[in-house]
Design a protein around this motif. Structure first.
Motif, PDB file in Angstrom:
ATOM      1  N   ILE A 140       0.839  -1.206   0.000  1.00 10.40           N
ATOM      2  CA  ILE A 140       0.000   0.000   0.000  1.00 10.40           C
ATOM      3  C   ILE A 140       0.875   1.257   0.000  1.00 10.40           C
ATOM      4  CG2 ILE A 140      -1.706   1.339   1.326  1.00 10.40           C
ATOM      5  CD1 ILE A 140      -2.648  -1.508   2.436  1.00 10.40           C
ATOM      6  N   ASN A 141       1.872   1.291   0.916  1.00 15.24           N
ATOM      7  CA  ASN A 141       2.755   2.462   1.015  1.00 15.24           C
ATOM      8  C   ASN A 141       3.514   2.708  -0.283  1.00 15.24           C
ATOM      9  OD1 ASN A 141       2.073   3.173   3.639  1.00 15.24           O
ATOM     10  ND2 ASN A 141       3.679   1.943   4.555  1.00 15.24           N
ATOM     11  N   ASN A 142       4.056   1.628  -0.870  1.00 16.83           N
ATOM     12  CA  ASN A 142       4.833   1.782  -2.107  1.00 16.83           C
ATOM     13  C   ASN A 142       3.974   2.318  -3.251  1.00 16.83           C
ATOM     14  OD1 ASN A 142       7.104   0.862  -0.818  1.00 16.83           O
ATOM     15  ND2 ASN A 142       7.532  -0.789  -2.234  1.00 16.83           N
ATOM     16  N   LEU A 143       2.731   1.831  -3.362  1.00 19.80           N
ATOM     17  CA  LEU A 143       1.840   2.323  -4.420  1.00 19.80           C
ATOM     18  C   LEU A 143       1.501   3.795  -4.223  1.00 19.80           C
ATOM     19  CD1 LEU A 143      -0.633  -0.661  -5.052  1.00 19.80           C
ATOM     20  CD2 LEU A 143       0.875   0.385  -6.741  1.00 19.80           C
ATOM     21  N   LEU A 144       1.239   4.177  -2.975  1.00 20.66           N
ATOM     22  CA  LEU A 144       0.898   5.574  -2.692  1.00 20.66           C
ATOM     23  C   LEU A 144       2.109   6.497  -2.866  1.00 20.66           C
ATOM     24  CD1 LEU A 144      -1.445   5.144   0.413  1.00 20.66           C
ATOM     25  CD2 LEU A 144      -2.121   5.902  -1.865  1.00 20.66           C
ATOM     26  N   ILE A 145       3.279   6.064  -2.367  1.00 23.95           N
ATOM     27  CA  ILE A 145       4.501   6.873  -2.498  1.00 23.95           C
ATOM     28  C   ILE A 145       4.879   7.021  -3.975  1.00 23.95           C
ATOM     29  CG2 ILE A 145       7.001   6.896  -2.034  1.00 23.95           C
ATOM     30  CD1 ILE A 145       6.195   5.587   0.758  1.00 23.95           C
ATOM     31  N   ASN A 146       4.712   5.945  -4.735  1.00 24.65           N
ATOM     32  CA  ASN A 146       4.978   5.973  -6.175  1.00 24.65           C
ATOM     33  C   ASN A 146       4.071   7.010  -6.854  1.00 24.65           C
ATOM     34  OD1 ASN A 146       6.202   4.652  -8.627  1.00 24.65           O
ATOM     35  ND2 ASN A 146       4.046   4.268  -9.060  1.00 24.65           N
ATOM     36  N   ALA A 147       2.796   7.026  -6.453  1.00 22.22           N
ATOM     37  CA  ALA A 147       1.834   7.982  -7.019  1.00 22.22           C
ATOM     38  C   ALA A 147       2.215   9.423  -6.658  1.00 22.22           C
ATOM     39  CB  ALA A 147       0.427   7.671  -6.521  1.00 22.22           C
ATOM     40  N   ILE A 148       2.602   9.647  -5.396  1.00 20.73           N
ATOM     41  CA  ILE A 148       2.997  11.001  -4.953  1.00 20.73           C
ATOM     42  C   ILE A 148       4.222  11.457  -5.735  1.00 20.73           C
ATOM     43  CG2 ILE A 148       3.918  12.368  -3.029  1.00 20.73           C
ATOM     44  CD1 ILE A 148       2.291  10.423  -1.140  1.00 20.73           C
ATOM     45  N   ARG A 149       5.219  10.570  -5.817  1.00 17.02           N
ATOM     46  CA  ARG A 149       6.492  10.929  -6.465  1.00 17.02           C
ATOM     47  C   ARG A 149       6.304  11.310  -7.929  1.00 17.02           C
ATOM     48  NH1 ARG A 149      10.201   6.692  -4.957  1.00 17.02           N
ATOM     49  NH2 ARG A 149      10.794   7.973  -3.194  1.00 17.02           N
ATOM     50  N   HIS A 150       5.360  10.629  -8.600  1.00 17.86           N
ATOM     51  CA  HIS A 150       5.206  10.840 -10.043  1.00 17.86           C
ATOM     52  C   HIS A 150       4.012  11.719 -10.421  1.00 17.86           C
ATOM     53  CE1 HIS A 150       8.516   8.164 -10.668  1.00 17.86           C
ATOM     54  NE2 HIS A 150       7.918   7.196 -10.018  1.00 17.86           N
ATOM     55  N   THR A 151       3.491  12.460  -9.427  1.00 16.66           N
ATOM     56  CA  THR A 151       2.417  13.411  -9.730  1.00 16.66           C
ATOM     57  C   THR A 151       2.976  14.823  -9.629  1.00 16.66           C
ATOM     58  OG1 THR A 151       0.847  11.900  -8.679  1.00 16.66           O
ATOM     59  CG2 THR A 151       0.036  14.079  -9.179  1.00 16.66           C
ATOM     60  N   LEU A 152       2.674  15.637 -10.621  1.00 23.32           N
ATOM     61  CA  LEU A 152       3.156  17.018 -10.611  1.00 23.32           C
ATOM     62  C   LEU A 152       2.419  17.835  -9.549  1.00 23.32           C
ATOM     63  CD1 LEU A 152       3.336  17.662 -14.472  1.00 23.32           C
ATOM     64  CD2 LEU A 152       5.274  17.296 -12.929  1.00 23.32           C
ATOM     65  N   GLN A 153       3.039  18.952  -9.164  1.00 18.68           N
ATOM     66  CA  GLN A 153       2.435  19.886  -8.208  1.00 18.68           C
ATOM     67  C   GLN A 153       0.984  20.189  -8.615  1.00 18.68           C
ATOM     68  OE1 GLN A 153       4.693  20.882  -5.853  1.00 18.68           O
ATOM     69  NE2 GLN A 153       3.413  22.239  -4.656  1.00 18.68           N
ATOM     70  N   ASN A 154       0.086  20.249  -7.640  1.00 21.27           N
ATOM     71  CA  ASN A 154      -1.350  20.545  -7.836  1.00 21.27           C
ATOM     72  C   ASN A 154      -2.099  19.452  -8.604  1.00 21.27           C
ATOM     73  OD1 ASN A 154      -0.869  23.136  -6.638  1.00 21.27           O
ATOM     74  ND2 ASN A 154      -0.145  23.862  -8.630  1.00 21.27           N
ATOM     75  N   GLY A 155      -1.524  18.252  -8.705  1.00 22.15           N
ATOM     76  CA  GLY A 155      -2.179  17.136  -9.402  1.00 22.15           C
ATOM     77  C   GLY A 155      -3.192  16.437  -8.508  1.00 22.15           C
ATOM     78  N   SER A 156      -3.632  15.266  -8.955  1.00 27.98           N
ATOM     79  CA  SER A 156      -4.625  14.533  -8.160  1.00 27.98           C
ATOM     80  C   SER A 156      -4.297  13.048  -8.054  1.00 27.98           C
ATOM     81  CB  SER A 156      -6.015  14.703  -8.776  1.00 27.98           C
ATOM     82  OG  SER A 156      -6.036  14.128 -10.070  1.00 27.98           O
ATOM     83  N   ILE A 157      -4.738  12.460  -6.949  1.00 29.57           N
ATOM     84  CA  ILE A 157      -4.555  11.030  -6.690  1.00 29.57           C
ATOM     85  C   ILE A 157      -5.904  10.454  -6.264  1.00 29.57           C
ATOM     86  CG2 ILE A 157      -3.533   9.382  -5.035  1.00 29.57           C
ATOM     87  CD1 ILE A 157      -0.969  11.027  -5.105  1.00 29.57           C
ATOM     88  N   ALA A 158      -6.209   9.260  -6.761  1.00 30.76           N
ATOM     89  CA  ALA A 158      -7.462   8.597  -6.366  1.00 30.76           C
ATOM     90  C   ALA A 158      -7.147   7.193  -5.844  1.00 30.76           C
ATOM     91  CB  ALA A 158      -8.420   8.515  -7.547  1.00 30.76           C
ATOM     92  N   VAL A 159      -7.823   6.811  -4.763  1.00 30.55           N
ATOM     93  CA  VAL A 159      -7.634   5.490  -4.157  1.00 30.55           C
ATOM     94  C   VAL A 159      -8.994   4.807  -4.065  1.00 30.55           C
ATOM     95  CG1 VAL A 159      -6.864   4.258  -2.080  1.00 30.55           C
ATOM     96  CG2 VAL A 159      -5.670   6.333  -2.799  1.00 30.55           C
ATOM     97  N   VAL A 160      -9.092   3.629  -4.656  1.00 26.50           N
ATOM     98  CA  VAL A 160     -10.366   2.886  -4.648  1.00 26.50           C
ATOM     99  C   VAL A 160     -10.120   1.471  -4.119  1.00 26.50           C
ATOM    100  CG1 VAL A 160     -12.291   2.020  -6.048  1.00 26.50           C
ATOM    101  CG2 VAL A 160     -11.210   4.201  -6.647  1.00 26.50           C
ATOM    102  N   LEU A 161     -10.894   1.082  -3.112  1.00 28.68           N
ATOM    103  CA  LEU A 161     -10.801  -0.280  -2.559  1.00 28.68           C
ATOM    104  C   LEU A 161     -12.179  -0.907  -2.485  1.00 28.68           C
ATOM    105  CD1 LEU A 161      -9.194  -2.584  -1.024  1.00 28.68           C
ATOM    106  CD2 LEU A 161      -9.805  -1.371   1.082  1.00 28.68           C
ATOM    107  N   ASN A 162     -12.307  -2.106  -3.058  1.00 29.41           N
ATOM    108  CA  ASN A 162     -13.531  -2.896  -2.877  1.00 29.41           C
ATOM    109  C   ASN A 162     -13.121  -4.356  -2.649  1.00 29.41           C
ATOM    110  OD1 ASN A 162     -13.156  -4.101  -5.526  1.00 29.41           O
ATOM    111  ND2 ASN A 162     -13.976  -2.195  -6.375  1.00 29.41           N
ATOM    112  N   GLU A 163     -14.087  -5.259  -2.579  1.00 33.04           N
ATOM    113  CA  GLU A 163     -13.751  -6.644  -2.207  1.00 33.04           C
ATOM    114  C   GLU A 163     -12.934  -7.400  -3.260  1.00 33.04           C
ATOM    115  OE1 GLU A 163     -18.215  -8.332  -3.305  1.00 33.04           O
ATOM    116  OE2 GLU A 163     -17.684  -7.800  -1.247  1.00 33.04           O
ATOM    117  N   SER A 164     -12.896  -6.878  -4.479  1.00 34.05           N
ATOM    118  CA  SER A 164     -12.139  -7.589  -5.516  1.00 34.05           C
ATOM    119  C   SER A 164     -10.824  -6.929  -5.914  1.00 34.05           C
ATOM    120  CB  SER A 164     -13.005  -7.776  -6.773  1.00 34.05           C
ATOM    121  OG  SER A 164     -13.343  -6.512  -7.313  1.00 34.05           O
ATOM    122  N   SER A 165     -10.668  -5.610  -5.605  1.00 35.29           N
ATOM    123  CA  SER A 165      -9.435  -4.952  -6.035  1.00 35.29           C
ATOM    124  C   SER A 165      -9.091  -3.695  -5.222  1.00 35.29           C
ATOM    125  CB  SER A 165      -9.528  -4.570  -7.512  1.00 35.29           C
ATOM    126  OG  SER A 165     -10.500  -3.551  -7.693  1.00 35.29           O
TER     127      SER A 165
END
Length: 222
Positions: free
Chosen positions: A134-159
């Motif tokens: 979880i941490n690696n996926l989120l840190i990867n997203a933060i590192r590769h998003t430009l300033q003022n960008g957006s991140i979305a996190v979705v969790l359900n029973e299959s993914s």
């Protein structure tokens, strides 16, 4: 004959994995000692500005070396199946904890974070490895998003999906390989996505990447 060749290959592969683990383990102690000495040096008030900057560069390189080493050790341990994967894990709780922990990093880049986390999502596996995933996926997203960008996190029973705004699709050929670079950023260890891939393999989950509507989407199917 073929059986003998296969046995030799398996033995060679095991030796290689053991060597990686032993080497990483042995390296950790001297790296820690050197880092401690550099920390003491940086506190010395008699250093000239030039000496301070050199010591600071050494410190940064050591921090990165130590992180690479720890990640290589983790990869070796996953490869050797040195983890219990029969725990019942509340995955939604781990995701919320990670989001809270990384809040400061989101703020630093002024990223807007949207999350849709289904409650009571239980998985079987190893909680420590799930946290790393979880941490690696989120840190990867933060590192590769430009300033003022957006991140979305979705969790359900299959993914579990983490997406971040971007401009062009990443090179999928080498994406999950060790030390491959998905961007020009050199601050990471180059092992984050390889570790994610290995954890998914260990957990018998499937990781995939796609680029849709100017978003990089990493999806883990349970």
């Amino acid at each position: 004959n073929l059986t003998k060749l296969m046995e030799e290959n398996v033995a060679s592969y095991k030796q290689q994995k053991e060597f990686t683990e032993n080497a990483s383990h042995e390296l950790q102690t001297p790296l820690t000692i050197i880092k401690h000495k550099v920390d003491i040096l940086l506190q010395n008030e008699n250093l000239t500005e030039e000496q301070y900057l050199i010591a600071e560069d050494i410190n940064k390189a050591l921090t990165r070396s130590s992180r690479i080493n720890k990640n290589l050790l983790l990869l070796a341990k996953i490869g050797n199946s040195q983890f219990d994967n029969s725990e019942k894990i509340e995955f939604d709780v781990l995701v919320k904890q990670s989001l809270e922990m990384l809040e400061e990093h989101f703020d630093q880049k002024n990223l807007s974070v949207h999350s849709s986390i289904q409650p009571k999502i239980e998985v079987l596996g190893n909680s420590g490895l799930c946290e790393v995933l979880i941490n690696n996926l989120l840190i990867n997203a933060i590192r590769h998003t430009l300033q003022n960008g957006s991140i979305a996190v979705v969790l359900n029973e299959s993914s579990f999906e983490v997406s971040n705004s971007g401009t062009e699709k990443l090179n999928t050929d080498s994406l999950f390989k060790r030390f491959s670079r998905s961007s020009s950023d050199n601050n990471g260890s180059g092992l984050g996505l390889a570790i994610i891939n290995e954890i998914c393999r260990f957990q018998k989950w499937k990781i995939s990447y796609r680029f849709e509507n100017h978003n990089h989407i990493f999806s883990v199917k349970f």
